[in-house]
Scaffold this motif. Structure first.
Motif, short mmCIF file in Angstrom:
data_model
loop_
_atom_site.label_atom_id
_atom_site.label_comp_id
_atom_site.label_asym_id
_atom_site.label_seq_id
_atom_site.Cartn_x
_atom_site.Cartn_y
_atom_site.Cartn_z
N ILE A 80 0.85 -1.20 0.00
CA ILE A 80 0.00 0.00 0.00
C ILE A 80 0.88 1.25 0.00
CG2 ILE A 80 -1.79 1.28 1.21
CD1 ILE A 80 -2.75 -1.33 0.03
N GLY A 81 2.01 1.17 0.70
CA GLY A 81 2.94 2.30 0.71
C GLY A 81 3.51 2.59 -0.67
N VAL A 82 3.82 1.53 -1.42
CA VAL A 82 4.33 1.70 -2.78
C VAL A 82 3.24 2.29 -3.68
CG1 VAL A 82 5.20 0.48 -4.81
CG2 VAL A 82 6.05 -0.12 -2.55
N TRP A 83 2.02 1.76 -3.56
CA TRP A 83 0.91 2.33 -4.34
C TRP A 83 0.67 3.79 -3.98
CZ3 TRP A 83 -2.55 -2.59 -3.64
CH2 TRP A 83 -2.32 -3.46 -4.71
N TYR A 84 0.89 4.11 -2.71
CA TYR A 84 0.74 5.50 -2.26
C TYR A 84 1.73 6.39 -3.00
CZ TYR A 84 0.06 9.33 1.09
OH TYR A 84 -0.25 10.53 1.67
N GLY A 113 3.88 -2.27 -6.88
CA GLY A 113 3.03 -2.64 -5.75
C GLY A 113 2.30 -3.96 -5.92
N TYR A 114 2.01 -4.34 -7.17
CA TYR A 114 1.24 -5.56 -7.42
C TYR A 114 1.95 -6.84 -6.97
CZ TYR A 114 -2.58 -3.33 -9.99
OH TYR A 114 -3.69 -2.59 -10.32
N PRO A 115 3.19 -7.09 -7.40
CA PRO A 115 3.84 -8.32 -6.93
C PRO A 115 4.05 -8.34 -5.42
CG PRO A 115 5.39 -6.92 -8.16
CD PRO A 115 4.03 -6.36 -8.37
N ILE A 116 4.22 -7.17 -4.81
CA ILE A 116 4.35 -7.11 -3.36
C ILE A 116 3.04 -7.51 -2.70
CG2 ILE A 116 4.88 -5.65 -1.37
CD1 ILE A 116 6.59 -3.92 -3.20
N PHE A 117 1.92 -6.99 -3.25
CA PHE A 117 0.61 -7.34 -2.70
C PHE A 117 0.32 -8.83 -2.93
CE2 PHE A 117 -3.95 -7.74 -2.41
CZ PHE A 117 -4.29 -6.87 -1.39
N PHE A 118 0.75 -9.34 -4.09
CA PHE A 118 0.58 -10.77 -4.37
C PHE A 118 1.31 -11.60 -3.33
CE2 PHE A 118 2.04 -14.68 -6.55
CZ PHE A 118 0.80 -15.24 -6.85
N ALA A 119 2.50 -11.15 -2.94
CA ALA A 119 3.27 -11.85 -1.91
C ALA A 119 2.49 -11.86 -0.59
CB ALA A 119 4.63 -11.17 -1.72
N PHE A 120 1.79 -10.77 -0.29
CA PHE A 120 0.96 -10.72 0.91
C PHE A 120 -0.11 -11.80 0.88
CE2 PHE A 120 -3.40 -9.10 1.83
CZ PHE A 120 -3.41 -9.34 3.20
N THR A 121 -0.80 -11.94 -0.26
CA THR A 121 -1.87 -12.93 -0.36
C THR A 121 -1.32 -14.35 -0.20
OG1 THR A 121 -1.72 -13.12 -2.79
CG2 THR A 121 -3.19 -11.43 -1.90
N ILE A 122 -0.15 -14.60 -0.77
CA ILE A 122 0.44 -15.93 -0.67
C ILE A 122 0.87 -16.23 0.76
CG2 ILE A 122 2.31 -17.42 -1.43
CD1 ILE A 122 0.12 -16.87 -3.53
N ILE A 180 -3.55 -10.70 -8.53
CA ILE A 180 -3.98 -10.61 -7.13
C ILE A 180 -5.44 -11.01 -6.95
CG2 ILE A 180 -2.29 -8.80 -6.65
CD1 ILE A 180 -4.53 -6.76 -6.69
N LEU A 181 -6.20 -11.06 -8.05
CA LEU A 181 -7.60 -11.47 -7.95
C LEU A 181 -7.71 -12.95 -7.62
CD1 LEU A 181 -10.56 -10.66 -8.23
CD2 LEU A 181 -10.39 -11.13 -10.69
N GLY A 182 -6.84 -13.78 -8.23
CA GLY A 182 -6.90 -15.23 -8.02
C GLY A 182 -6.83 -15.63 -6.56
N PRO A 183 -5.78 -15.23 -5.82
CA PRO A 183 -5.69 -15.60 -4.40
C PRO A 183 -6.86 -15.05 -3.58
CG PRO A 183 -3.57 -14.86 -5.21
CD PRO A 183 -4.56 -14.55 -6.29
#
Length: 262
Positions: A80-84, A113-122, A180-183
């Protein structure tokens, strides 16, 4: 299954409604530029992500980086910080140019920000990997493809009118949305089985808001009809509202005695 607190249940629609009202007023009165490339509605893109970041820091501090979930919340806050960074560097009037990195600054933040957020979901789902079947993964992938396909179709349909860099940037967002939608869809399946809390319903709603927003942004950008305070921005702001209440509900859950959580 974890029940959403009544107070939060009421605040979510109120918050969404207030954002809609602000944009209606802004469009009725033709908002004026406050400072260079900043308009009154842009203030929401400063406040809402910052609230999510603060809540993410609080939750990260609660978990103290312990276990997969502790690491997940640190990564979530970072994403979220990166997207900010993308929000505060975005410019309305620009032309993409490899020779001028400033024209790509906001996109670099958004895309990173997307791959970082994907890492969060995983990280969040790893503790439940034994309950996630191949069938669930397949369904999630199919739904993601169906949801993001229209944006990709519109992108390549307009390819002849756009330069290659612009086509790439327009196309990469729906692909990343699908990532990020998949997870999130898998997590929702687990939610209905009582294995994860309401957080993931809000994460999914936030992701869908971004997917629809990216699709509409493509359409209006190609038509050159996007402007400061455009109603489609409401969708991007909705996603931050969903993230904020999702994290807040998780904070409330963490502080709830174990026997009363479900």
């Amino acid at each position: 299954m974890y029940a959403l607190p009544t107070k939060i249940n009421k605040l979510i629609p109120v918050s969404l409604f207030m954002i809609i009202v602000i944009f209606i007023i802004a469009n009725i009165f033709n908002q004026e530029e406050i400072i260079d490339n900043w308009y009154p509605t842009d203030i929401l893109f400063i406040i809402l992500p910052l609230i999510v970041i603060i809540l993410g820091i609080v939750l990260s501090a609660i978990y103290k980086g312990s276990g997969y979930h502790g690491k997940a919340w640190i990564v979530f806050t970072l994403s979220i910080g990166v997207w900010y960074g993308g929000e505060i560097t975005y410019e309305y009037d620009y032309e993409y140019d490899f020779k001028d990195i400033s024209t790509l600054t906001s996109d670099i933040f958004y895309i990173t920000g997307y791959p970082i957020f994907f890492a969060f979901t995983i990280l969040y789902l790893i503790p439940r990997k034994d309950t996630i079947s191949k069938y669930m993964i397949m369904i999630a992938m199919l739904i993601s493809i169906v949801v993001v396909a229209p944006t990709l179709y519109l992108t390549f349909e307009e390819e002849s009118e756009l330069d290659y860099l612009t086509v790439f940037l327009y196309a990469i967002y729906p692909i990343l949305d699908g990532l990020i939608l998949g997870p999130s869809i898998i997590a929702i399946m687990l939610f209905f089985r009582g294995e994860v809390n309401f957080l993931w319903t809000l994460v999914l709603l936030a992701t869908i808001s971004d997917v629809v927003g990216d699709t509409l942004y493509l359409i209006f950008s190609v038509e050159e009809s996007y402007y400061p305070g455009h109603p489609l921005d409401i969708l991007f702001l909705f996603s931050y509202v969903f993230y904020a209440f999702g994290v807040y509900s998780h904070i409330k859950l963490y502080r709830t005695p174990e026997k009363n959580r479900f």
